[in-house]
Design an enzyme around this catalytic site. Structure first.
Site, PDB file in Angstrom:
ATOM      1  N   ASN A   9      12.909 -21.947  37.749  1.00 34.08           N
ATOM      2  CA  ASN A   9      14.233 -22.524  37.998  1.00 34.08           C
ATOM      3  C   ASN A   9      15.255 -21.518  37.470  1.00 34.08           C
ATOM      4  O   ASN A   9      15.459 -21.420  36.262  1.00 34.08           O
ATOM      5  CB  ASN A   9      14.335 -23.870  37.250  1.00 34.08           C
ATOM      6  CG  ASN A   9      15.732 -24.459  37.326  1.00 34.08           C
ATOM      7  OD1 ASN A   9      16.578 -23.995  38.085  1.00 34.08           O
ATOM      8  ND2 ASN A   9      15.975 -25.491  36.529  1.00 34.08           N
ATOM      9  N   LYS A  11      18.368 -21.567  37.767  1.00 32.01           N
ATOM     10  CA  LYS A  11      19.653 -22.187  37.432  1.00 32.01           C
ATOM     11  C   LYS A  11      20.794 -21.340  38.016  1.00 32.01           C
ATOM     12  O   LYS A  11      20.626 -20.757  39.086  1.00 32.01           O
ATOM     13  CB  LYS A  11      19.770 -22.400  35.925  1.00 32.01           C
ATOM     14  CG  LYS A  11      18.528 -23.112  35.343  1.00 32.01           C
ATOM     15  CD  LYS A  11      18.701 -23.596  33.951  1.00 32.01           C
ATOM     16  CE  LYS A  11      17.416 -24.293  33.506  1.00 32.01           C
ATOM     17  NZ  LYS A  11      17.503 -24.875  32.176  1.00 32.01           N
ATOM     18  N   HIS A  97      16.967 -32.870  37.639  1.00 35.94           N
ATOM     19  CA  HIS A  97      16.977 -32.043  36.428  1.00 35.94           C
ATOM     20  C   HIS A  97      17.978 -32.635  35.438  1.00 35.94           C
ATOM     21  O   HIS A  97      19.035 -33.125  35.838  1.00 35.94           O
ATOM     22  CB  HIS A  97      17.342 -30.598  36.789  1.00 35.94           C
ATOM     23  CG  HIS A  97      17.097 -29.670  35.639  1.00 35.94           C
ATOM     24  ND1 HIS A  97      17.967 -29.567  34.589  1.00 35.94           N
ATOM     25  CD2 HIS A  97      16.055 -28.841  35.365  1.00 35.94           C
ATOM     26  CE1 HIS A  97      17.475 -28.705  33.706  1.00 35.94           C
ATOM     27  NE2 HIS A  97      16.317 -28.246  34.154  1.00 35.94           N
ATOM     28  N   GLU A  99      20.092 -31.335  33.608  1.00 34.02           N
ATOM     29  CA  GLU A  99      21.455 -30.771  33.708  1.00 34.02           C
ATOM     30  C   GLU A  99      22.230 -31.420  34.850  1.00 34.02           C
ATOM     31  O   GLU A  99      23.442 -31.614  34.761  1.00 34.02           O
ATOM     32  CB  GLU A  99      21.363 -29.240  33.874  1.00 34.02           C
ATOM     33  CG  GLU A  99      20.910 -28.581  32.571  1.00 34.02           C
ATOM     34  CD  GLU A  99      20.137 -27.283  32.751  1.00 34.02           C
ATOM     35  OE1 GLU A  99      20.164 -26.695  33.847  1.00 34.02           O
ATOM     36  OE2 GLU A  99      19.481 -26.872  31.770  1.00 34.02           O
ATOM     37  N   GLU A 169      10.319 -32.811  31.221  1.00 35.01           N
ATOM     38  CA  GLU A 169      11.146 -31.842  30.503  1.00 35.01           C
ATOM     39  C   GLU A 169      11.935 -32.568  29.405  1.00 35.01           C
ATOM     40  O   GLU A 169      13.025 -33.088  29.658  1.00 35.01           O
ATOM     41  CB  GLU A 169      12.125 -31.168  31.455  1.00 35.01           C
ATOM     42  CG  GLU A 169      11.461 -30.397  32.570  1.00 35.01           C
ATOM     43  CD  GLU A 169      12.358 -29.290  33.097  1.00 35.01           C
ATOM     44  OE1 GLU A 169      11.915 -28.138  33.094  1.00 35.01           O
ATOM     45  OE2 GLU A 169      13.507 -29.573  33.469  1.00 35.01           O
ATOM     46  N   GLY A 175      16.011 -24.924  26.999  1.00 34.76           N
ATOM     47  CA  GLY A 175      16.921 -23.836  26.638  1.00 34.76           C
ATOM     48  C   GLY A 175      17.222 -23.752  25.148  1.00 34.76           C
ATOM     49  O   GLY A 175      18.102 -23.013  24.727  1.00 34.76           O
ATOM     50  N   SER A 215      11.580 -24.572  27.263  1.00 40.46           N
ATOM     51  CA  SER A 215      11.235 -23.417  26.425  1.00 40.46           C
ATOM     52  C   SER A 215       9.756 -23.022  26.549  1.00 40.46           C
ATOM     53  O   SER A 215       9.128 -22.607  25.578  1.00 40.46           O
ATOM     54  CB  SER A 215      11.614 -23.668  24.964  1.00 40.46           C
ATOM     55  OG  SER A 215      13.015 -23.879  24.856  1.00 40.46           O
TER      56      SER A 215
HETATM   57  P1  PGA Z   1      13.986 -23.474  29.827  1.00 38.85           P
HETATM   58  O1  PGA Z   1      14.436 -24.437  31.009  1.00 38.85           O
HETATM   59  O2  PGA Z   1      12.641 -22.929  30.184  1.00 38.85           O
HETATM   60  O3  PGA Z   1      15.042 -22.409  29.773  1.00 38.85           O
HETATM   61  O4  PGA Z   1      13.942 -24.312  28.576  1.00 38.85           O
HETATM   62  C1  PGA Z   1      13.511 -25.243  31.682  1.00 38.85           C
HETATM   63  C2  PGA Z   1      14.229 -26.060  32.719  1.00 38.85           C
HETATM   64  O5  PGA Z   1      15.353 -26.507  32.459  1.00 38.85           O
HETATM   65  O6  PGA Z   1      13.706 -26.282  33.836  1.00 38.85           O
END
Ligand code: PGA
Length: 255
Positions: A9, A11, A97, A99, A169, A175, A215
């Protein structure tokens, strides 16, 4: 046998040149994949035609999108529909997601509609779920995730749920550098599979791919993927670096 998947992803990162370069680097180092070990790359919408072209000669590496609109078409300035994505040869669409839920106000009812759009347009859904920190601190994570799955997915028929990948997640791990321990991930993934089994039966649940995200990186991927109910990962930050991403793909293949 259920599929293992590592999905990138990106983003809102990388311009077109940087995106093309990253895929070229991944191509050079990509281990052999097969129908039970797939890779998905979900770039920003603008990249999709270029990404589709680049992936066309990479076996078992499929283009994804990070979102789509919940209506079929119409006066929704700035939006992209599921049928446009299908027409552009996208195979997977990430829905729900955290976000999107947090910054764009996407609620369960909207996510259920988005899921319907993706499936009606013959693509597969990567449906994200996961609890915020305060819910985990109070021990409410199982109920929280179960409610997200019921509201977003459980209206689907058995034929349709088979085209859904679930991505767990935990929001506190996205993140942040904090990762769920493999025991925390396995406990939740087992719960998710049990909830799917209750609704659709054990045979369907056994075939559903459940990814871990938050992460996930080369240093922890092998341990996470070794868990019985963890079938790969949804990767944010570490998917922006070819070596890191390839190491995670290898961890999936060797798990
Ligand atoms: P990250 O994000 O690996 O940067 O923690 C994962 C995601 O949001 O899909």
């Amino acid at each position: 046998m259920r599929k293992k998947i590592v999905a990138a992803n990106w983003k809102m990162n990388l311009n077109l040149i940087e995106g093309a370069d990253l895929i070229n680097e991944i191509y050079k180092g990509l281990p052999e994949l097969n129908e039970s070990n797939e890779v998905v790359i979900a770039p920003p919408f603008l990249h999709i035609p270029q990404t589709v072209t680049q992936l066309a000669n990479m076996e078992y590496v499929f283009p994804g999108a990070q979102n789509c609109h919940h209506e079929a078409a119409g006066a929704y300035t700035g939006e992209v529909s599921a049928s446009m994505l299908n027409n552009a040869e996208v195979k997977y669409v990430i829905i729900g997601h955290s976000e999107r839920r947090q910054y764009f106000g996407e609620d369960d009812a909207m996510l259920a509609k988005k899921t319907n759009q993706v499936l009606a347009n013959n693509m597969q859904v990567i449906f994200c779920c996961g609890e915020p920190l305060e819910v985990r601190e109070q021990g409410g994570q199982n109920d929280y995730v179960e409610a997200q799955l019921k509201a977003g997915l459980f209206h689907l028929s058995e034929a349709h749920i088979k085209n859904v990948v679930i991505a767990y997640e935990p929001i506190w791990a996205i993140g942040t550098g904090l990762t769920a321990s493999s025991a925390q991930a396995q406990t939740m993934h087992q719960h998710i599979r049990a909830v799917v089994a209750e609704q659709y039966g054990a045979a369907v649940a056994a075939e559903i791919t459940i990814l871990y995200g938050g992460s996930c990186k080369p240093g922890n991927a092998a341990e996470l993927f070794s868990c019985e109910d963890v079938d790969g990962g949804l990767i944010g930050g570490a998917a922006l670096n070819a070596d890191d991403f390839l190491a995670i793909v290898s961890a999936m293949i060797n798990s």
